[in-house]
Design an enzyme around this catalytic site. Structure first.
Site, PDB file in Angstrom:
ATOM      1  N   GLU A 110       0.822  -1.287  -0.050  1.00 51.75           N
ATOM      2  CA  GLU A 110       0.217   0.139   0.005  1.00 51.75           C
ATOM      3  C   GLU A 110       0.781   1.470  -0.260  1.00 51.75           C
ATOM      4  O   GLU A 110       1.686   0.685   0.271  1.00 51.75           O
ATOM      5  CB  GLU A 110      -1.290  -0.203   1.275  1.00 51.75           C
ATOM      6  CG  GLU A 110      -2.338  -0.579   0.944  1.00 51.75           C
ATOM      7  CD  GLU A 110      -3.436  -0.040   1.745  1.00 51.75           C
ATOM      8  OE1 GLU A 110      -3.836   0.598   1.282  1.00 51.75           O
ATOM      9  OE2 GLU A 110      -3.664  -0.776   2.805  1.00 51.75           O
ATOM     10  N   ASP A 111       0.241   2.447  -0.609  1.00 44.60           N
ATOM     11  CA  ASP A 111       1.247   3.829  -0.318  1.00 44.60           C
ATOM     12  C   ASP A 111       1.321   3.976   0.778  1.00 44.60           C
ATOM     13  O   ASP A 111       1.767   4.511   1.649  1.00 44.60           O
ATOM     14  CB  ASP A 111       0.002   4.694  -1.462  1.00 44.60           C
ATOM     15  CG  ASP A 111      -1.281   4.877  -1.495  1.00 44.60           C
ATOM     16  OD1 ASP A 111      -1.398   3.853  -0.680  1.00 44.60           O
ATOM     17  OD2 ASP A 111      -2.024   5.646  -1.684  1.00 44.60           O
ATOM     18  N   ASP A 114      -4.082   5.756   6.357  1.00 47.95           N
ATOM     19  CA  ASP A 114      -4.645   6.534   6.637  1.00 47.95           C
ATOM     20  C   ASP A 114      -5.294   5.862   7.577  1.00 47.95           C
ATOM     21  O   ASP A 114      -5.120   5.838   8.405  1.00 47.95           O
ATOM     22  CB  ASP A 114      -5.574   7.168   5.679  1.00 47.95           C
ATOM     23  CG  ASP A 114      -5.730   8.478   6.064  1.00 47.95           C
ATOM     24  OD1 ASP A 114      -5.133   9.428   7.393  1.00 47.95           O
ATOM     25  OD2 ASP A 114      -6.844   9.134   6.075  1.00 47.95           O
ATOM     26  N   LYS A 142      -0.075   6.696   9.054  1.00 49.59           N
ATOM     27  CA  LYS A 142      -0.645   7.580   9.922  1.00 49.59           C
ATOM     28  C   LYS A 142      -1.239   6.838  11.654  1.00 49.59           C
ATOM     29  O   LYS A 142      -2.452   6.878  11.986  1.00 49.59           O
ATOM     30  CB  LYS A 142      -1.433   8.694   9.436  1.00 49.59           C
ATOM     31  CG  LYS A 142      -0.454   9.859   8.455  1.00 49.59           C
ATOM     32  CD  LYS A 142      -2.005  10.142   7.302  1.00 49.59           C
ATOM     33  CE  LYS A 142      -2.239  10.920   6.581  1.00 49.59           C
ATOM     34  NZ  LYS A 142      -3.123  11.839   5.539  1.00 49.59           N
ATOM     35  N   PHE A 163      -1.771  15.933   4.961  1.00 45.80           N
ATOM     36  CA  PHE A 163      -2.176  15.461   3.572  1.00 45.80           C
ATOM     37  C   PHE A 163      -0.640  15.417   2.486  1.00 45.80           C
ATOM     38  O   PHE A 163      -0.275  16.642   2.829  1.00 45.80           O
ATOM     39  CB  PHE A 163      -3.492  15.890   2.917  1.00 45.80           C
ATOM     40  CG  PHE A 163      -3.528  15.427   1.616  1.00 45.80           C
ATOM     41  CD1 PHE A 163      -4.493  14.226   1.188  1.00 45.80           C
ATOM     42  CD2 PHE A 163      -3.615  15.849   0.398  1.00 45.80           C
ATOM     43  CE1 PHE A 163      -4.947  13.897   0.481  1.00 45.80           C
ATOM     44  CE2 PHE A 163      -3.243  15.388  -0.891  1.00 45.80           C
ATOM     45  CZ  PHE A 163      -4.384  13.903  -0.845  1.00 45.80           C
ATOM     46  N   ASP A 170      -1.186  11.503  -4.735  1.00 43.83           N
ATOM     47  CA  ASP A 170      -1.363  12.411  -5.663  1.00 43.83           C
ATOM     48  C   ASP A 170      -2.212  13.359  -4.768  1.00 43.83           C
ATOM     49  O   ASP A 170      -3.002  13.272  -4.137  1.00 43.83           O
ATOM     50  CB  ASP A 170      -2.480  12.163  -6.799  1.00 43.83           C
ATOM     51  CG  ASP A 170      -3.978  11.368  -6.423  1.00 43.83           C
ATOM     52  OD1 ASP A 170      -3.822  10.571  -5.532  1.00 43.83           O
ATOM     53  OD2 ASP A 170      -5.219  12.372  -6.839  1.00 43.83           O
ATOM     54  N   ARG A 176       2.137  13.084  -8.727  1.00 42.62           N
ATOM     55  CA  ARG A 176       2.999  11.025  -7.675  1.00 42.62           C
ATOM     56  C   ARG A 176       3.797  11.335  -8.595  1.00 42.62           C
ATOM     57  O   ARG A 176       4.324  10.137  -8.251  1.00 42.62           O
ATOM     58  CB  ARG A 176       1.482  10.551  -9.035  1.00 42.62           C
ATOM     59  CG  ARG A 176       0.467  10.428  -8.697  1.00 42.62           C
ATOM     60  CD  ARG A 176      -0.632   9.346  -9.271  1.00 42.62           C
ATOM     61  NE  ARG A 176      -2.270   9.678  -9.468  1.00 42.62           N
ATOM     62  CZ  ARG A 176      -2.317   8.495  -8.588  1.00 42.62           C
ATOM     63  NH1 ARG A 176      -2.351   8.114  -7.175  1.00 42.62           N
ATOM     64  NH2 ARG A 176      -4.467   8.349  -8.138  1.00 42.62           N
TER      65      ARG A 176
HETATM   66  P1  5GP Z   1      -7.845   5.192   4.617  1.00 43.84           P
HETATM   67  O1  5GP Z   1      -8.440   3.672   4.069  1.00 43.84           O
HETATM   68  O2  5GP Z   1      -6.238   4.414   5.587  1.00 43.84           O
HETATM   69  O3  5GP Z   1      -8.130   5.984   5.234  1.00 43.84           O
HETATM   70  O4  5GP Z   1      -6.895   5.776   3.080  1.00 43.84           O
HETATM   71  C1  5GP Z   1      -6.256   5.201   2.543  1.00 43.84           C
HETATM   72  C2  5GP Z   1      -6.172   5.236   1.131  1.00 43.84           C
HETATM   73  O5  5GP Z   1      -6.069   7.125   0.744  1.00 43.84           O
HETATM   74  C3  5GP Z   1      -4.483   5.625   0.195  1.00 43.84           C
HETATM   75  O6  5GP Z   1      -4.270   4.276   0.330  1.00 43.84           O
HETATM   76  C4  5GP Z   1      -4.281   6.656   0.011  1.00 43.84           C
HETATM   77  O7  5GP Z   1      -4.930   6.920  -1.612  1.00 43.84           O
HETATM   78  C5  5GP Z   1      -5.690   7.703   0.388  1.00 43.84           C
HETATM   79  N1  5GP Z   1      -4.578   8.880   1.201  1.00 43.84           N
HETATM   80  C6  5GP Z   1      -5.165   8.712   2.765  1.00 43.84           C
HETATM   81  N2  5GP Z   1      -3.809   9.349   2.980  1.00 43.84           N
HETATM   82  C7  5GP Z   1      -3.410  10.387   1.785  1.00 43.84           C
HETATM   83  C8  5GP Z   1      -2.398  11.510   2.197  1.00 43.84           C
HETATM   84  O8  5GP Z   1      -2.277  12.523   2.866  1.00 43.84           O
HETATM   85  N3  5GP Z   1      -2.418  11.851   0.673  1.00 43.84           N
HETATM   86  C9  5GP Z   1      -2.744  11.123  -0.508  1.00 43.84           C
HETATM   87  N4  5GP Z   1      -2.086  11.923  -1.952  1.00 43.84           N
HETATM   88  N5  5GP Z   1      -3.393  10.277  -0.713  1.00 43.84           N
HETATM   89  C10 5GP Z   1      -3.822   9.779   0.311  1.00 43.84           C
END
Ligand code: 5GP
Length: 189
Positions: A110-111, A114, A142, A163, A170, A176
């Site tokens: 995963e990138d 959050d 995070k 963010f 992105d 990106r």
């Molecule tokens: P989660 O489901 O853990 O809340 O969020 C995961 C996804 O939300 C990530 O794979 C990404 O696509 C997006 N995301 C969460 N935080 C960020 C951030 O700080 N920057 C960006 N560009 N995308 C985020």
């Protein structure tokens, strides 16, 4: 690459700053470290490395180049942010994996984690197919936001609740390609 970029006119958040929080060198060093840990973990095995599109494409590409084991790759695509800067609270599966992962060692890449909602969704999707083992690597994490009941096997960097863009991540589909990680600073708005 500058450590601070002013977002040009015509782009989302024009006039605001992108402030470097992780340098391109640190990114590459950390990716190599994670790859060597994964290589040790899967010595003599052939895991399927599954990249989560779009954000993980650069991390995935750099990570597998450092592995010194045999592996397969596959991808899936999910969306939880749309074009915004906050989770929508629901995860949509836009493209599923094509590999049969039953009985296989699986590493999901995963990138960023959050809230952890996407990770929970992915875990559920993968477990349905009964892999032999299932582990998760995320480039960014995070900890103040993520739900406490998720577990991650490899996290590149812990970051604050802000963010960020770059290294695959992105803002409305751009930025990106930046080689480091940048926080979007909106205070000048
Ligand atoms: P989660 O489901 O853990 O809340 O969020 C995961 C996804 O939300 C990530 O794979 C990404 O696509 C997006 N995301 C969460 N935080 C960020 C951030 O700080 N920057 C960006 N560009 N995308 C985020």
């Amino acid at each position: 690459m500058d450590s601070e970029i002013i977002i040009p006119q015509g782009f989302p958040f024009a006039g605001n700053k992108l402030e470097e929080i992780i340098s391109p060198d640190s990114v590459q060093k950390r990716v190599a470290e994670i790859a060597s840990e994964i290589s040790v973990m899967y010595q003599g095995k052939v895991p399927i490395i599954i990249g989560v599109l779009n954000g993980a494409f650069l991390f995935m590409a750099d990570l597998v180049r450092h592995l010194d084991i045999q592996f397969e790759v596959d991808f899936l695509k999910i969306d939880s942010y749309g074009d915004g800067t906050k989770s929508t609270g629901t995860v949509r599966l836009l493209k599923d994996i094509s590999a049969d992962i039953t009985g296989r060692h699986v590493v999901v890449v995963e990138d960023i984690v959050d809230t952890g909602l996407s990770l929970k969704f992915l875990k559920h999707r993968m477990e349905e197919a009964s892999p032999k083992s299932l582990r998760f690597a995320t480039f960014l994490y995070k900890p103040d936001v993520a739900s406490k009941d998720i577990s991650i096997d490899w996290a590149g960097f812990n970051i604050e609740d802000q963010f960020v863009v770059g290294y695959g991540l992105d803002l409305k589909q751009i930025y990106r390609g930046l080689p480091g990680i940048y926080a979007v600073k909106e205070e000048d708005k």
